[in-house]
Each structure stands twice: as C-alpha cells, then as structure tokens.
Design an enzyme around this catalytic site. Structure first.
Site, PDB file in Angstrom:
ATOM      1  N   HIS A   1       0.851  -1.132  -0.175  1.00  0.00           N
ATOM      2  CA  HIS A   1      -0.284  -0.018  -0.072  1.00  0.00           C
ATOM      3  C   HIS A   1       0.929   1.291   0.151  1.00  0.00           C
ATOM      4  O   HIS A   1       0.266   2.316  -0.001  1.00  0.00           O
ATOM      5  CB  HIS A   1      -0.829   0.020   1.280  1.00  0.00           C
ATOM      6  CG  HIS A   1      -0.087   0.149   2.488  1.00  0.00           C
ATOM      7  ND1 HIS A   1       0.535  -0.876   3.189  1.00  0.00           N
ATOM      8  CD2 HIS A   1       0.349   1.496   3.169  1.00  0.00           C
ATOM      9  CE1 HIS A   1       1.120  -0.455   4.329  1.00  0.00           C
ATOM     10  NE2 HIS A   1       1.072   0.771   4.230  1.00  0.00           N
TER      11      HIS A   1
HETATM   12  C1  UD1 Z   1      -1.319   5.737   5.611  1.00  0.00           C
HETATM   13  C2  UD1 Z   1       0.107   6.283   6.095  1.00  0.00           C
HETATM   14  C3  UD1 Z   1       1.067   4.991   5.769  1.00  0.00           C
HETATM   15  C4  UD1 Z   1       0.565   3.957   6.579  1.00  0.00           C
HETATM   16  C5  UD1 Z   1      -0.786   3.554   6.285  1.00  0.00           C
HETATM   17  C6  UD1 Z   1      -1.364   2.519   7.048  1.00  0.00           C
HETATM   18  C7  UD1 Z   1       0.599   8.682   5.644  1.00  0.00           C
HETATM   19  C8  UD1 Z   1       1.382   9.691   4.683  1.00  0.00           C
HETATM   20  N1  UD1 Z   1       0.543   7.365   5.295  1.00  0.00           N
HETATM   21  O1  UD1 Z   1      -1.190   5.274   4.103  1.00  0.00           O
HETATM   22  O2  UD1 Z   1       2.128   5.635   6.610  1.00  0.00           O
HETATM   23  O3  UD1 Z   1       1.585   3.041   6.366  1.00  0.00           O
HETATM   24  O4  UD1 Z   1      -1.649   4.634   6.415  1.00  0.00           O
HETATM   25  O5  UD1 Z   1      -2.235   1.713   6.280  1.00  0.00           O
HETATM   26  O6  UD1 Z   1       0.149   9.093   6.636  1.00  0.00           O
HETATM   27  N2  UD1 Z   1      -8.920   4.756   2.039  1.00  0.00           N
HETATM   28  C9  UD1 Z   1     -10.249   4.661   2.102  1.00  0.00           C
HETATM   29  N3  UD1 Z   1     -10.552   4.006   3.363  1.00  0.00           N
HETATM   30  C10 UD1 Z   1      -9.791   4.316   4.412  1.00  0.00           C
HETATM   31  C11 UD1 Z   1      -8.458   4.823   4.382  1.00  0.00           C
HETATM   32  C12 UD1 Z   1      -8.116   5.017   3.160  1.00  0.00           C
HETATM   33  O7  UD1 Z   1     -10.759   4.265   1.050  1.00  0.00           O
HETATM   34  O8  UD1 Z   1     -10.117   3.888   5.877  1.00  0.00           O
HETATM   35  C13 UD1 Z   1      -8.365   5.294   0.682  1.00  0.00           C
HETATM   36  C14 UD1 Z   1      -8.731   6.898   0.284  1.00  0.00           C
HETATM   37  O9  UD1 Z   1      -9.010   7.012  -0.938  1.00  0.00           O
HETATM   38  C15 UD1 Z   1      -7.483   7.479   0.621  1.00  0.00           C
HETATM   39  C16 UD1 Z   1      -6.311   6.544   0.423  1.00  0.00           C
HETATM   40  O10 UD1 Z   1      -6.995   5.250   0.788  1.00  0.00           O
HETATM   41  O11 UD1 Z   1      -7.424   8.867   0.029  1.00  0.00           O
HETATM   42  C17 UD1 Z   1      -4.993   6.763   1.152  1.00  0.00           C
HETATM   43  O12 UD1 Z   1      -5.175   6.650   2.567  1.00  0.00           O
HETATM   44  P1  UD1 Z   1      -4.178   7.585   3.235  1.00  0.00           P
HETATM   45  O13 UD1 Z   1      -4.696   7.435   4.652  1.00  0.00           O
HETATM   46  O14 UD1 Z   1      -3.968   8.899   2.896  1.00  0.00           O
HETATM   47  O15 UD1 Z   1      -2.880   6.765   2.994  1.00  0.00           O
HETATM   48  P2  UD1 Z   1      -2.515   5.230   3.325  1.00  0.00           P
HETATM   49  O16 UD1 Z   1      -2.023   4.641   2.093  1.00  0.00           O
HETATM   50  O17 UD1 Z   1      -3.747   4.547   4.245  1.00  0.00           O
HETATM   51  N1  UDP Z   2      -3.542  -5.360   9.264  1.00  0.00           N
HETATM   52  C1  UDP Z   2      -4.999  -6.025   9.568  1.00  0.00           C
HETATM   53  N2  UDP Z   2      -5.762  -6.376   8.488  1.00  0.00           N
HETATM   54  C2  UDP Z   2      -5.407  -6.403   7.120  1.00  0.00           C
HETATM   55  C3  UDP Z   2      -3.909  -6.063   6.950  1.00  0.00           C
HETATM   56  C4  UDP Z   2      -3.101  -5.516   8.029  1.00  0.00           C
HETATM   57  O1  UDP Z   2      -5.318  -6.134  10.641  1.00  0.00           O
HETATM   58  O2  UDP Z   2      -6.230  -6.754   6.472  1.00  0.00           O
HETATM   59  C5  UDP Z   2      -3.000  -5.267  10.439  1.00  0.00           C
HETATM   60  C6  UDP Z   2      -1.493  -6.023  10.561  1.00  0.00           C
HETATM   61  O3  UDP Z   2      -1.665  -6.894  11.578  1.00  0.00           O
HETATM   62  C7  UDP Z   2      -0.734  -4.660  11.053  1.00  0.00           C
HETATM   63  C8  UDP Z   2      -1.103  -3.353  10.668  1.00  0.00           C
HETATM   64  O4  UDP Z   2      -2.611  -3.891  10.168  1.00  0.00           O
HETATM   65  O5  UDP Z   2      -0.713  -4.687  12.519  1.00  0.00           O
HETATM   66  C9  UDP Z   2      -0.268  -2.865   9.676  1.00  0.00           C
HETATM   67  O6  UDP Z   2      -0.955  -1.877   8.783  1.00  0.00           O
HETATM   68  P1  UDP Z   2      -0.438  -1.342   7.568  1.00  0.00           P
HETATM   69  O7  UDP Z   2       0.259  -2.418   6.849  1.00  0.00           O
HETATM   70  O8  UDP Z   2      -1.747  -0.734   6.869  1.00  0.00           O
HETATM   71  O9  UDP Z   2       0.632  -0.110   7.992  1.00  0.00           O
HETATM   72  P2  UDP Z   2       1.969  -0.027   8.209  1.00  0.00           P
HETATM   73  O10 UDP Z   2       2.273  -0.926   9.413  1.00  0.00           O
HETATM   74  O11 UDP Z   2       2.780  -0.183   7.154  1.00  0.00           O
HETATM   75  O12 UDP Z   2       1.941   1.455   8.489  1.00  0.00           O
END
Ligand code: UD1
Ligand code: UDP
Length: 391
Positions: free
Chosen positions: A208
């Site tokens: 992601h």
């Molecule tokens: C964010 C964090 C990343 C973290 C990740 C965990 C930043 C810069 N990035 O990335 O470090 O690893 O969260 O998962 O803070 N969206 C949905 N539903 C949700 C959340 C997101 O549809 O509940 C979609 C939306 O279109 C949104 C896009 O995903 O614009 C990206 O979400 P965003 O929170 O900006 O970044 P992540 O890729 O989730």
């Molecule tokens: N995770 C979860 N469901 C999923 C994928 C990940 O509960 O479908 C949990 C996973 O166990 C871990 C956390 O989400 O604790 C990691 O989140 P993510 O990879 O989104 O973020 P990052 O750690 O890279 O910031």
C-alpha cells in the site's frame, strides 16, 4: 494521577499499536481521552479495530480522511488544537510516522503540551518518504522518545539527541500480538477453511506504500513478481487483503492479477493474525507486518528498497526485494529455503507498561522540579519579609 493525557491516532496500525497503551492508561485509572483524526475511516480499516481490541470509541473524531495531504495536515492540526484548548491535556502520546502523528505532535508542541513519541528513532534514511519526514520531525519535537530497538537507539545517538529524552520500551506490536493471538485462534478458528487455505501452504501479501502503488511501473513490478512466485508454486495460493489505496490504483492503471492471487477485502486484526501465523511466507511493504512476521516466526520478503526495521534484516528473518519481479521471485525462493534462527528484536511484550512508567517518571520529575522552584520562591520571600520586618 492528576495530569491529563491525550492519545492521538488516525490509521489502522496506530489503532492496533496504541491499543495496549490505551488499555494500560485505563488500568491505571489515568485521566485520558482519545482523538481520532479520521485519516482511516472505512469500517474495515477503522471501527472494526476498536471493537476487536476492546477499546472505547474515541471521544473525538475529526473526519479528516480522504483529503489531499496539504489540506489534511492543516485540517488535523487545527482540529486537534481546538480540542487541546478545551481539554488542556498535559501529555500527548503519538505512535509511528503517519500524517496523524505529525499533526498531533505539532498541535501539542504549539500549546506546550509534552509530546511522547512511541516508536521513536526509526529511520529508513530515505527522505523522499513522507513517513521518514514525519518521524524525524516528530522525534525532534518530542520530550519523551520511546524507542523500540538497538538500531533505533543508534539513530537517536547519531542525531545527538539528549539521552535524558529517550527510553527503551520495546514496541507495543509485541504486546498486541501477545494479547490477541490466542483470542484470534479461539474466535477465528475456521478462517483458513472458509478461505480454502491450508495451514503453511499459502503465501500472504499486502502492499500500500505511496511510493510503490502510486507509480504504475512499481505497482506492476510487484504484481509481476507475485505472478512469478505463483507460477513457480502452482500448489500455493497467494492471499492479498487489498488496501483501499492499492485497490484504487490497480483499477486506475488497469492491472491484471494472476489467477492464484486471491484478493480479499482488508480483514480485522484477529483474522489477519491468523492469516499471518498460518502463512508459509509473507511478502509485504508494510512496516508493522515486517515486525509481526518476525514475532510470529514467518519468513518475510519486503517489497521495498529500504526499511526502517533493519534489525529484521540483520537477524536474517526478512529480506529486501524492492519491486523488481525477478528479484521478488528470487528473494521468495531464498526465504523459503533458508533455515532461520528466530530472534526477539522488538521486546517481550511489556512496552505499554514501560511507556506509561516513563511518562509517570517524567511527571514525577517535573513535579519535583516544580516543588524545588516553589520552595526556593517561598524561602526567598520569607527571607525578604524577615529582612524588612527586622528594620
Ligand atoms: C497511511 C500512512 C502510511 C501507513 C498507512 C497504514 C501517511 C502519509 N501514510 O497510508 O504511512 O502505512 O496509512 O495503512 O500518513 N482509504 C479508504 N478508506 C480508509 C482509508 C483510506 O478508502 O479507511 C483510501 C482513500 O482513498 C485515501 C487513500 O486510501 O485517500 C489513502 O489513504 P491515506 O490515509 O492517505 O494513506 P494510506 O495509504 O492509507
Ligand atoms: N492488518 C490488519 N488487516 C489487514 C492488513 C493488515 O489488521 O487486512 C494489520 C496488521 O496486522 C498490522 C497493521 O495492520 O498490525 C499494519 O498496517 P499497514 O500495513 O496498513 O500499515 P504500516 O504498518 O505499513 O504503517
């Protein structure tokens, strides 16, 4: 305790890693409240985790999800600051490196609230990553740096932080796994069967990161790499709980998936623990999943060019593959064949207790300093009064 604590969180991994901290605050009857920035907002990226992890719905939710970065950070800082002015907390705890983390830390710093950073000192040394910028700035404006590993400590030392500011607490990722794995096994016993998966006979993948999925060639590289792995292991499914950002990009770039890659919606933490523990191999660009793979003793291939979790590499439990398909396939074979000696690099699962202990010690010290100043002031005033009364 008389001081008030604010917990600021916003994304799936923050909810998971902050849950042991929230539970510990609750156990010690410390006066605390939670602000959710709303960065993650879909049921299966947000609400589900509060239910599963037995923590109350946050007192505040700013609803900042889906905004572009420049608007999102301003919106969050503004919203958090307003709440801080009303609630007047003494301490603000943030965890990790997301936009929500830096927004919480900036709002707190502005109002002279003590910032506590859990997962301090992590560095990928890749300043093009938004997360690297967030963690560096957050560390530099924190008054208590809770670092999880020796590598994190080394980074803090190299950046010449005052040793009085940091504490070795381990990482609450271990607490969360320890607290939830048995519950998961009990509550989600039939999960693998329902997905037609066999224990240790499938691979698990997630990706992601913005730098991977927002660029077509890198996202295609990962998908092609996974296809090579699937071709080599036709008797194995590759399960992919698809992050919403990745889902959007796969659609936008019109990318096709190998038939042995099983796409599912993101699952809750309990189900994900079962999927991780049962996998023969994990391929991911996630930070938290690199940690959990090592805790659960599952070999890991990291789909990135660098990592802020280098201790998993030096211990031989993880390898960097980047997004080159040939390298991904090669690294998968290497990790499947390797005899790994599993090491415990993220602590022993008492991180939340250590974090709250460190906060309590800081508060005590502050109270002591305050008491000394008060005593000095009072004795000075008494002496002055005495001098004048003698005249
Ligand atoms: C964010 C964090 C990343 C973290 C990740 C965990 C930043 C810069 N990035 O990335 O470090 O690893 O969260 O998962 O803070 N969206 C949905 N539903 C949700 C959340 C997101 O549809 O509940 C979609 C939306 O279109 C949104 C896009 O995903 O614009 C990206 O979400 P965003 O929170 O900006 O970044 P992540 O890729 O989730
Ligand atoms: N995770 C979860 N469901 C999923 C994928 C990940 O509960 O479908 C949990 C996973 O166990 C871990 C956390 O989400 O604790 C990691 O989140 P993510 O990879 O989104 O973020 P990052 O750690 O890279 O910031």
């Amino acid at each position: 305790m008389r001081y008030k604590v604010a917990v600021v969180l916003g994304t799936r991994p923050e909810i998971i890693k902050m849950s042991p901290v929230i539970r510990e605050l609750r156990r010690r009857k410390i006066n605390y409240f939670v602000i959710h920035t709303g960065q993650h907002y879909s049921e299966n990226m947000d609400t589900l985790f509060f239910k599963e992890l037995d923590i109350a719905k946050p007192k505040y939710n700013l609803g900042a999800g889906g905004l572009p970065f420049n608007k999102q950070i301003g919106f969050m800082v503004n919203g958090i600051e307003k709440i801080f002015r009303k609630e007047v907390p003494y301490v603000c705890i943030v965890q990790g490196d997301t936009v929500s983390v830096i927004a919480g830390a900036l709002a707190a710093k502005k109002l002279d609230i003590v910032v506590v950073h859990h997962e301090a000192g992590l560095r990928s040394h890749d300043i093009t990553m938004p997360e690297e910028i967030n963690r560096i700035i957050t560390d530099h404006i924190s008054e208590l740096l809770c670092f999880p590993t020796k590598d994190a400590l080394k980074n803090l030392q190299e950046e010449q932080f005052n040793p009085m500011l940091y504490r070795n607490t381990g990482n609450t990722v271990v607490d969360a796994v320890n607290q939830n794995l048995e519950i998961a096994k009990r509550k989600k016993a039939g999960l693998l069967e329902s997905l037609k998966l066999e224990y240790k006979k499938y691979f698990l993948t997630t990706f992601h990161r913005a730098e991977n999925v927002d660029k077509k060639e890198r996202l295609k590289g990962i998908i092609d790499g996974l296809s090579k792995v699937a071709d080599k292991h036709r008797d194995r499914m590759i399960v992919l709980p698809l992050h919403p950002r990745t889902k959007k990009k796969i659609k936008e770039f019109k990318l096709k998936m190998h038939k042995n890659i099983k796409i599912i919606n993101p699952v809750g933490y309990l189900e994900f623990l079962i999927l991780e523990e049962g996998a023969e191999l994990i391929l991911s660009d996630s930070g938290g999943i690199q940690e959990e793979a090592s805790i659960l003793k599952v070999p890991c291939v990291t789909l990135r060019d660098n990592t802020e979790r280098p201790e998993t590499l030096s211990a031989g439990m993880n390898v960097l593959a980047g997004t080159n398909p040939i390298l991904i396939a090669k690294c998968a074979e290497q990790m499947l064949r390797k005899k790994i000696v599993w090491k415990n690099v993220f602590g022993y699962g008492k991180a939340a207790v250590k974090i709250i202990d460190a906060i309590e010690a800081l508060m005590k010290k502050r109270r002591n300093v305050f008491a000394i100043f008060r005593w000095l002031f009072l004795s000075l005033r008494r002496n002055i009064v005495n001098i004048f009364s003698r005249r």
